[in-house]
Design a protein around this motif. Structure first.
Motif, mmCIF file in Angstrom:
data_model
loop_
_atom_site.group_PDB
_atom_site.id
_atom_site.type_symbol
_atom_site.label_atom_id
_atom_site.label_comp_id
_atom_site.label_asym_id
_atom_site.label_seq_id
_atom_site.Cartn_x
_atom_site.Cartn_y
_atom_site.Cartn_z
ATOM 1 N N PHE A 89 17.456 39.045 130.089
ATOM 2 C CA PHE A 89 16.279 38.394 129.522
ATOM 3 C C PHE A 89 16.155 38.621 128.020
ATOM 4 C CE2 PHE A 89 15.048 37.712 133.879
ATOM 5 C CZ PHE A 89 14.323 36.532 133.816
ATOM 6 N N LEU B 78 14.934 35.158 137.868
ATOM 7 C CA LEU B 78 15.032 36.404 138.639
ATOM 8 C C LEU B 78 15.603 36.143 140.031
ATOM 9 C CD1 LEU B 78 11.665 38.122 137.648
ATOM 10 C CD2 LEU B 78 13.960 39.093 137.313
ATOM 11 N N VAL C 142 9.851 41.856 133.675
ATOM 12 C CA VAL C 142 11.050 41.544 134.462
ATOM 13 C C VAL C 142 11.735 42.810 134.951
ATOM 14 C CG1 VAL C 142 11.417 39.312 133.358
ATOM 15 C CG2 VAL C 142 12.556 41.341 132.416
ATOM 16 N N ARG D 279 15.387 26.597 129.982
ATOM 17 C CA ARG D 279 14.597 27.506 129.142
ATOM 18 C C ARG D 279 14.804 27.201 127.659
ATOM 19 N NH1 ARG D 279 13.430 32.517 127.065
ATOM 20 N NH2 ARG D 279 11.840 33.724 128.165
ATOM 21 N N THR E 6 10.968 32.179 134.456
ATOM 22 C CA THR E 6 11.304 33.597 134.614
ATOM 23 C C THR E 6 11.439 33.948 136.090
ATOM 24 O OG1 THR E 6 10.251 34.293 132.538
ATOM 25 C CG2 THR E 6 10.445 35.955 134.277
ATOM 26 N N THR E 7 10.502 33.488 136.896
ATOM 27 C CA THR E 7 10.554 33.747 138.340
ATOM 28 C C THR E 7 11.816 33.139 138.944
ATOM 29 O OG1 THR E 7 8.145 33.842 138.513
ATOM 30 C CG2 THR E 7 9.370 33.369 140.533
ATOM 31 N N VAL F 89 7.266 40.717 128.236
ATOM 32 C CA VAL F 89 8.151 39.983 129.138
ATOM 33 C C VAL F 89 9.225 40.901 129.705
ATOM 34 C CG1 VAL F 89 9.892 38.161 129.264
ATOM 35 C CG2 VAL F 89 7.751 37.750 128.042
ATOM 36 N N GLN G 134 18.031 35.883 126.682
ATOM 37 C CA GLN G 134 17.303 34.618 126.765
ATOM 38 C C GLN G 134 16.303 34.491 125.614
ATOM 39 O OE1 GLN G 134 18.714 32.703 129.128
ATOM 40 N NE2 GLN G 134 19.814 34.628 129.386
ATOM 41 N N ASP H 121 6.945 31.250 132.256
ATOM 42 C CA ASP H 121 6.750 32.229 133.328
ATOM 43 C C ASP H 121 7.339 31.732 134.649
ATOM 44 O OD1 ASP H 121 5.463 33.887 131.546
ATOM 45 O OD2 ASP H 121 3.441 33.317 132.182
#
Length: 202
Positions: free
Chosen positions: A104, A152, A86, A55, A148-149, A82, A107, A145
């Motif tokens: 996040f 998670l 999340v 990232r 992000t998935t 965002v 991040q 994105d």
């Protein structure tokens, strides 16, 4: 960067992460079983810190897309979007939405730290400025994105490790490995350190 210098930098990143998480310098000594346990935790947390490093490397494209335009580094509306996303997805995964939001948020701040560092570098050395401008909406954000998935999913998979007493030393080792494996420079290593504070504790 020479291996010895890189090693020193990674140690510094780990120490910074430890102080950020605990509010104090790490203890000089630990119980005998702790090193082995921390090593095992580090292996489990490595996929997560690898994603953090990926990232941060994408921050270069974010910066390249914005540099020299009227798009600011800070984008509160996008950032809140965002974080809201999340938090909602965390509930569906059985995770604490506040804890996930904190991760996040770190991040995002880490990403902005790298962007500001790149802006300063490019201002001082025009020859280093990017020669292409990535499309922020069509290229960069979809990649973010996807990460992000994956983050998670990694947070769900590491929930028990992140709640363990060995999380902090294990996270430091994992971050050092990720920094080395992704060949992060000093700026991105600083970003990696900024990305860590909310990981432990579940």
């Amino acid at each position: 960067m020479r291996p010895q210098r890189l090693r020193s930098v990674l140690v510094a990143v780990c120490a910074t992460a430890a102080v950020s998480l605990t509010g104090a310098a790490p203890a000089a000594a630990a119980p005998a079983p702790a090193p082995l346990r921390a090593t095992a935790v580090a292996s489990g947390l490595a996929p997560l810190t690898d994603l953090f490093a990926e990232r941060l490397l994408l921050a270069d494209k974010v910066a390249a897309a914005k540099y020299g335009t009227d798009k600011p580094i800070d984008d509160p509306a996008r950032e809140q979007q965002v974080l809201d996303d999340v938090a909602a997805r965390a509930v569906g995964l059985g995770l604490d939405p506040d804890a996930v939001t904190a991760v996040f948020r770190d991040q995002i701040e880490a990403n902005k730290l790298v962007q500001r560092g790149l802006y300063a570098r490019w201002d001082a050395h025009p020859e280093l400025r990017p020669t292409e401008r990535p499309d922020l909406v069509q290229e960069v954000r979809p990649a973010l994105d996807l990460l992000t998935t994956r983050v998670l999913a990694a947070l769900r998979e590491t929930e028990s490790l992140r709640a363990s007493a060995a999380c902090l030393p294990g996270l430091s080792v994992a971050a050092a490995r990720s920094g080395y494996g992704h060949e992060l420079d000093l700026l991105h290593l600083a970003g990696l350190g900024r990305a860590l504070p909310s990981v432990c504790g579940g």
